[in-house]
Design a protein around this motif. Structure first.
Motif, PDB file in Angstrom:
ATOM      1  N   GLN A 273     -16.991 -10.554  47.619  1.00  0.00           N
ATOM      2  CA  GLN A 273     -18.243  -9.795  47.684  1.00  0.00           C
ATOM      3  C   GLN A 273     -17.984  -8.296  47.654  1.00  0.00           C
ATOM      4  OE1 GLN A 273     -19.794 -11.491  51.326  1.00  0.00           O
ATOM      5  NE2 GLN A 273     -21.308 -12.734  50.247  1.00  0.00           N
ATOM      6  N   GLN A 274     -16.915  -7.859  48.290  1.00  0.00           N
ATOM      7  CA  GLN A 274     -16.648  -6.431  48.406  1.00  0.00           C
ATOM      8  C   GLN A 274     -15.907  -5.859  47.208  1.00  0.00           C
ATOM      9  OE1 GLN A 274     -14.993  -5.372  52.267  1.00  0.00           O
ATOM     10  NE2 GLN A 274     -16.374  -6.784  53.319  1.00  0.00           N
ATOM     11  N   ALA A 275     -15.149  -6.696  46.481  1.00  0.00           N
ATOM     12  CA  ALA A 275     -14.460  -6.263  45.249  1.00  0.00           C
ATOM     13  C   ALA A 275     -13.668  -4.981  45.452  1.00  0.00           C
ATOM     14  CB  ALA A 275     -15.472  -6.100  44.121  1.00  0.00           C
ATOM     15  N   THR A 276     -12.900  -4.952  46.526  1.00  0.00           N
ATOM     16  CA  THR A 276     -12.142  -3.751  46.883  1.00  0.00           C
ATOM     17  C   THR A 276     -10.697  -3.795  46.422  1.00  0.00           C
ATOM     18  OG1 THR A 276     -13.513  -3.345  48.834  1.00  0.00           O
ATOM     19  CG2 THR A 276     -11.310  -2.406  48.860  1.00  0.00           C
ATOM     20  N   ALA A 277     -10.095  -4.992  46.412  1.00  0.00           N
ATOM     21  CA  ALA A 277      -8.660  -5.108  46.132  1.00  0.00           C
ATOM     22  C   ALA A 277      -8.372  -6.420  45.419  1.00  0.00           C
ATOM     23  CB  ALA A 277      -7.877  -5.050  47.446  1.00  0.00           C
ATOM     24  N   PRO A 278      -7.247  -6.501  44.705  1.00  0.00           N
ATOM     25  CA  PRO A 278      -6.818  -7.789  44.150  1.00  0.00           C
ATOM     26  C   PRO A 278      -6.640  -8.820  45.261  1.00  0.00           C
ATOM     27  CG  PRO A 278      -5.541  -5.998  43.189  1.00  0.00           C
ATOM     28  CD  PRO A 278      -6.337  -5.404  44.310  1.00  0.00           C
ATOM     29  N   ILE A 279      -6.905 -10.085  44.916  1.00  0.00           N
ATOM     30  CA  ILE A 279      -6.815 -11.184  45.883  1.00  0.00           C
ATOM     31  C   ILE A 279      -5.962 -12.295  45.282  1.00  0.00           C
ATOM     32  CG2 ILE A 279      -8.106 -12.859  47.256  1.00  0.00           C
ATOM     33  CD1 ILE A 279     -10.630 -11.113  46.604  1.00  0.00           C
ATOM     34  N   ILE A 280      -4.974 -12.749  46.014  1.00  0.00           N
ATOM     35  CA  ILE A 280      -4.281 -13.988  45.673  1.00  0.00           C
ATOM     36  C   ILE A 280      -4.720 -15.032  46.687  1.00  0.00           C
ATOM     37  CG2 ILE A 280      -2.077 -15.198  45.586  1.00  0.00           C
ATOM     38  CD1 ILE A 280      -0.783 -12.751  44.482  1.00  0.00           C
ATOM     39  N   ALA A 281      -5.316 -16.124  46.211  1.00  0.00           N
ATOM     40  CA  ALA A 281      -5.868 -17.134  47.117  1.00  0.00           C
ATOM     41  C   ALA A 281      -5.516 -18.530  46.632  1.00  0.00           C
ATOM     42  CB  ALA A 281      -7.382 -16.986  47.215  1.00  0.00           C
ATOM     43  N   SER A 282      -5.258 -19.417  47.561  1.00  0.00           N
ATOM     44  CA  SER A 282      -4.982 -20.816  47.224  1.00  0.00           C
ATOM     45  C   SER A 282      -6.153 -21.406  46.450  1.00  0.00           C
ATOM     46  CB  SER A 282      -4.737 -21.640  48.491  1.00  0.00           C
ATOM     47  OG  SER A 282      -3.593 -21.195  49.181  1.00  0.00           O
ATOM     48  N   THR A 283      -5.844 -22.170  45.426  1.00  0.00           N
ATOM     49  CA  THR A 283      -6.902 -22.774  44.609  1.00  0.00           C
ATOM     50  C   THR A 283      -7.798 -23.686  45.440  1.00  0.00           C
ATOM     51  OG1 THR A 283      -5.404 -24.574  43.976  1.00  0.00           O
ATOM     52  CG2 THR A 283      -5.506 -22.677  42.505  1.00  0.00           C
ATOM     53  N   SER A 284      -7.251 -24.284  46.501  1.00  0.00           N
ATOM     54  CA  SER A 284      -8.051 -25.178  47.343  1.00  0.00           C
ATOM     55  C   SER A 284      -9.176 -24.432  48.055  1.00  0.00           C
ATOM     56  CB  SER A 284      -7.149 -25.875  48.367  1.00  0.00           C
ATOM     57  OG  SER A 284      -6.475 -24.925  49.173  1.00  0.00           O
ATOM     58  N   LEU A 285      -8.984 -23.139  48.323  1.00  0.00           N
ATOM     59  CA  LEU A 285     -10.044 -22.362  48.960  1.00  0.00           C
ATOM     60  C   LEU A 285     -11.214 -22.181  48.002  1.00  0.00           C
ATOM     61  CD1 LEU A 285      -7.908 -19.623  50.763  1.00  0.00           C
ATOM     62  CD2 LEU A 285      -8.847 -21.737  51.728  1.00  0.00           C
ATOM     63  N   TRP A 286     -10.904 -21.922  46.738  1.00  0.00           N
ATOM     64  CA  TRP A 286     -11.971 -21.825  45.746  1.00  0.00           C
ATOM     65  C   TRP A 286     -12.667 -23.178  45.583  1.00  0.00           C
ATOM     66  CZ3 TRP A 286     -14.940 -18.355  43.664  1.00  0.00           C
ATOM     67  CH2 TRP A 286     -15.748 -18.724  42.580  1.00  0.00           C
ATOM     68  N   LYS A 287     -11.880 -24.245  45.598  1.00  0.00           N
ATOM     69  CA  LYS A 287     -12.461 -25.590  45.483  1.00  0.00           C
ATOM     70  C   LYS A 287     -13.405 -25.870  46.647  1.00  0.00           C
ATOM     71  CE  LYS A 287     -11.203 -30.439  44.698  1.00  0.00           C
ATOM     72  NZ  LYS A 287     -12.144 -31.048  45.633  1.00  0.00           N
ATOM     73  N   ASN A 288     -13.061 -25.379  47.834  1.00  0.00           N
ATOM     74  CA  ASN A 288     -13.924 -25.561  48.994  1.00  0.00           C
ATOM     75  C   ASN A 288     -15.288 -24.915  48.757  1.00  0.00           C
ATOM     76  OD1 ASN A 288     -14.673 -26.311  51.599  1.00  0.00           O
ATOM     77  ND2 ASN A 288     -13.632 -24.587  52.579  1.00  0.00           N
ATOM     78  N   ILE A 289     -15.295 -23.710  48.171  1.00  0.00           N
ATOM     79  CA  ILE A 289     -16.559 -23.040  47.844  1.00  0.00           C
ATOM     80  C   ILE A 289     -17.346 -23.860  46.829  1.00  0.00           C
ATOM     81  CG2 ILE A 289     -17.598 -20.970  46.833  1.00  0.00           C
ATOM     82  CD1 ILE A 289     -15.141 -19.407  47.813  1.00  0.00           C
ATOM     83  N   VAL A 290     -16.680 -24.293  45.778  1.00  0.00           N
ATOM     84  CA  VAL A 290     -17.343 -25.050  44.705  1.00  0.00           C
ATOM     85  C   VAL A 290     -17.929 -26.356  45.231  1.00  0.00           C
ATOM     86  CG1 VAL A 290     -16.965 -26.284  42.532  1.00  0.00           C
ATOM     87  CG2 VAL A 290     -15.950 -24.020  42.876  1.00  0.00           C
ATOM     88  N   ASP A 291     -17.142 -27.087  46.013  1.00  0.00           N
ATOM     89  CA  ASP A 291     -17.602 -28.377  46.540  1.00  0.00           C
ATOM     90  C   ASP A 291     -18.818 -28.210  47.452  1.00  0.00           C
ATOM     91  OD1 ASP A 291     -15.602 -29.645  45.178  1.00  0.00           O
ATOM     92  OD2 ASP A 291     -14.291 -29.926  46.914  1.00  0.00           O
TER      93      ASP A 291
END
Length: 588
Positions: A51-69
């Motif tokens: 939401q803040q778009a302040t810095a590059p982010i490296i995040a586990s793909t499972s965290l994105w999957k949690n949002i999608v699910d």
């Protein structure tokens, strides 16, 4: 001469190319977060960072999957107009509508959308248990969040971790790894996450200098799980420290994780003397606390403890996402060299600092700092920290109204007028001796619960011997004003043999010539025993063994007790003492 000029030119070019870079690292290598699980901390932080778009982010793909699910499940539930999901969505819409009707007059909004209005208009939500409501609100946050490809470039190097880069960022990344649309983000949810491999692939050849914030779950090793820090195993985290030290230029590394203090400030570091300062948002071997509003915005009911402020709304937009973490200010302060509680307050809501005072809501979240090249962590040496806690570093008398951090094994005297947390800062199994504890206005139960056992779910690896305790004895009838002696609070290693298994905490003490033992559970006495002559002999022998554990390294300089070498030696000595206690059939 030409060679010298060429060298200077190359050096100047390399200096120009070395840029300051920020990175948010959110790791869930063992997939502790998902739609069927309660943990949401790392996923919540990912949404906040996006939401803040302040810095590059490296995040586990499972965290994105949690949002999608969660988004998909919430969307499906909205098809039923009587569902709880539809109810909370209507609440969100109604709040924005009321803001328009009242022309964003917050005084009137906060009064109208009160607890009684909420209970009347949204009775199904009002009947939910808090944990049920929190889960529903977080699912709503996932539903309402959308990734903007006009703001972000996204990369997938098949390492189990996505890289999100704000478009205005000047970092160089291999374009062949780029994802062009959001639908491509659901094709690779690898169960294997590699933080180091991700750094190698995404930033190969990068010579910039970095401020890095990392977060993820942590736990101690037990029969079911391996020890973890910030979403990584101890080994992975230790390797990451080495990678940072040997390959990358780091200005500052900050990480937030449960159980990252205590033994985990020494085990993964061993004797590493990294070239950069490290701050860990965790005081000792215990959980830390979360990051804010589950729904991402302040929904009704509005009360004196939760009300809308000008920062929570915007005209024509309505409710705004709550800044549970302010990454822009965090990175700006980090680069300015402001490495203090004010900095940590920007990423931990359990600190609140202004120009005058700092306050802490949860002592567990108090950060520790390890200076570049140092061999141990310590709390910040600043005025704000001094106002919040007392560092006990020598054999002396302490009069304190604030948390007492024990950096020494022996204390002469502690005088308390109110209960404060008394916390061992020495890593691993430790035994502490307090010659006198004077707390005449406090009850025995208060002292046990609010001082020595004040940290919920903390590791049971600290024991205390109090030679003389003056307090209100609310445990033993008829002994309210009698002094207590030989008080031992035992959590690990020295349980008397006559107690059954699976007891986590016991407290033994004498009142006059009568000896007692209490089995302590759920912040209260579960069983109170008057000891027999044979049992008293066992307790007195047990006290001698604990005294041996206290005497080990008690003459060392306090800071030296925090080092890896001291931790290892203490661990060996304590195990030897416990083995002797078991061999003599005193301990069980």
């Amino acid at each position: 001469m030409k060679k010298l000029v060429s060298f200077i030119l190359l050096l100047s070019i390399s200096c120009v190319q070395a840029l300051p870079q920020n990175l948010i690292l959110l790791s869930d290598c063992h997939q502790q977060e998902g739609i069927d699980k309660d943990d949401i901390t790392a996923t919540h932080q990912l949404i906040t960072a996006l939401q803040q778009a302040t810095a590059p982010i490296i995040a586990s793909t499972s965290l994105w999957k949690n949002i999608v699910d969660r988004k998909q499940a919430f969307t499906k539930k909205l098809q039923d107009q009587y569902s709880l999901e539809s109810e909370i969505y209507r609440l969100y819409q109604a709040t924005n509508k009321q803001l328009q009707i009242f022309d964003y007059n917050l005084d009137r909004i906060n009064k109208k959308l009160s607890l009684s209005w909420y209970a009347q208009q949204y009775s199904k939500l009002a009947l939910l248990q808090q944990d049920q409501l929190n889960k529903l609100k977080f699912n709503f946050l996932c539903y309402s969040f959308n990734l903007d490809f006009n703001t972000w470039s996204v990369y997938d190097a098949k390492t189990g971790m996505f890289l999100f880069v704000p478009l205005q960022n000047n970092i160089v990344v291999n374009k062949r790894q780029q994802i062009s649309q959001e639908s491509d983000l659901v094709h690779d949810f690898s169960k294997k996450n590699s933080v180091i491999q991700s750094l190698q692939v995404y930033f190969s050849g990068n010579d910039d200098e970095w401020v890095i914030y990392a977060s993820g779950h942590g736990n101690l090793q037990d029969d079911k799980e391996e020890a973890m820090i910030a979403g990584m195993s101890i080994g992975e985290f230790s390797d990451l420290l080495s990678y940072f030290d040997q390959v990358m230029k780091i200005k500052l590394f900050v990480y937030s994780s449960c159980y990252a203090g205590g033994v985990h400030t020494v085990e993964p570091y061993k004797n590493k003397q990294v070239h950069f300062p490290v701050i860990v948002v965790s005081l000792t071997d215990c959980p830390i606390y979360g990051f804010g509003f589950f729904e991402g915005v302040k929904l009704p009911p509005y009360t004196k403890n939760l009300y809308l402020t000008p920062q929570d709304i915007a005209r024509k937009k309505g409710l705004l996402p709550c800044k549970i973490q302010d990454f822009q200010s965090f990175f700006r302060s980090a680069w300015s060299g402001q490495h203090d509680l004010h900095l940590i307050g920007l990423v931990s809501q359990f600190f609140s600092c202004d120009d005058v005072i700092c306050s802490v809501k949860k002592i567990e979240n108090m950060p520790l700092v390890r200076k570049a090249g140092a061999l141990y962590f310590n709390v910040f040496e600043d005025e704000a920290t001094h106002n919040l806690m007392h560092k006990a570093k020598d054999f002396t008398t302490i009069y304190s109204k604030k948390a007492i951090l024990l950096y020494t094994k022996k204390i002469e005297k502690i005088v308390l007028k109110n209960t404060v947390s008394i916390i061992s800062m020495l890593p691993g199994l430790q035994n502490h001796q307090i010659n006198e504890l004077i707390a005449q206005s406090l009850s025995f139960s208060q002292i046990v619960n609010e001082s020595f056992l004040s940290l919920a779910d903390a590791a049971k690896n600290k024991n205390y011997l109090i030679n003389r305790l003056v307090c209100k004895n609310d445990i033993i009838a008829g002994a309210a004003n009698q002094e207590i002696s030989h008080c031992m609070i035992i959590q690990q290693g020295f349980m008397p043999k006559f107690l059954p298994d699976k007891i986590e905490t016991c407290i033994s003490f004498a009142v006059g010539k009568v000896w007692y033992l209490i089995v302590w559970k759920d912040q209260k006495p579960k069983k109170i025993m008057t000891l027999t002559h044979e049992q008293i002999n066992i307790i007195t022998e047990l006290e001698q063994f604990m005294q041996q554990g206290i005497d080990v390294q008690s003459d060392m300089i306090p800071d030296e007790l925090l080092t890896f070498d001291a931790y290892v030696k203490n661990k060996v000595y304590q195990n030897d003492i416990i083995e002797s206690c078991l061999r003599d059939k005193i301990c069980r």
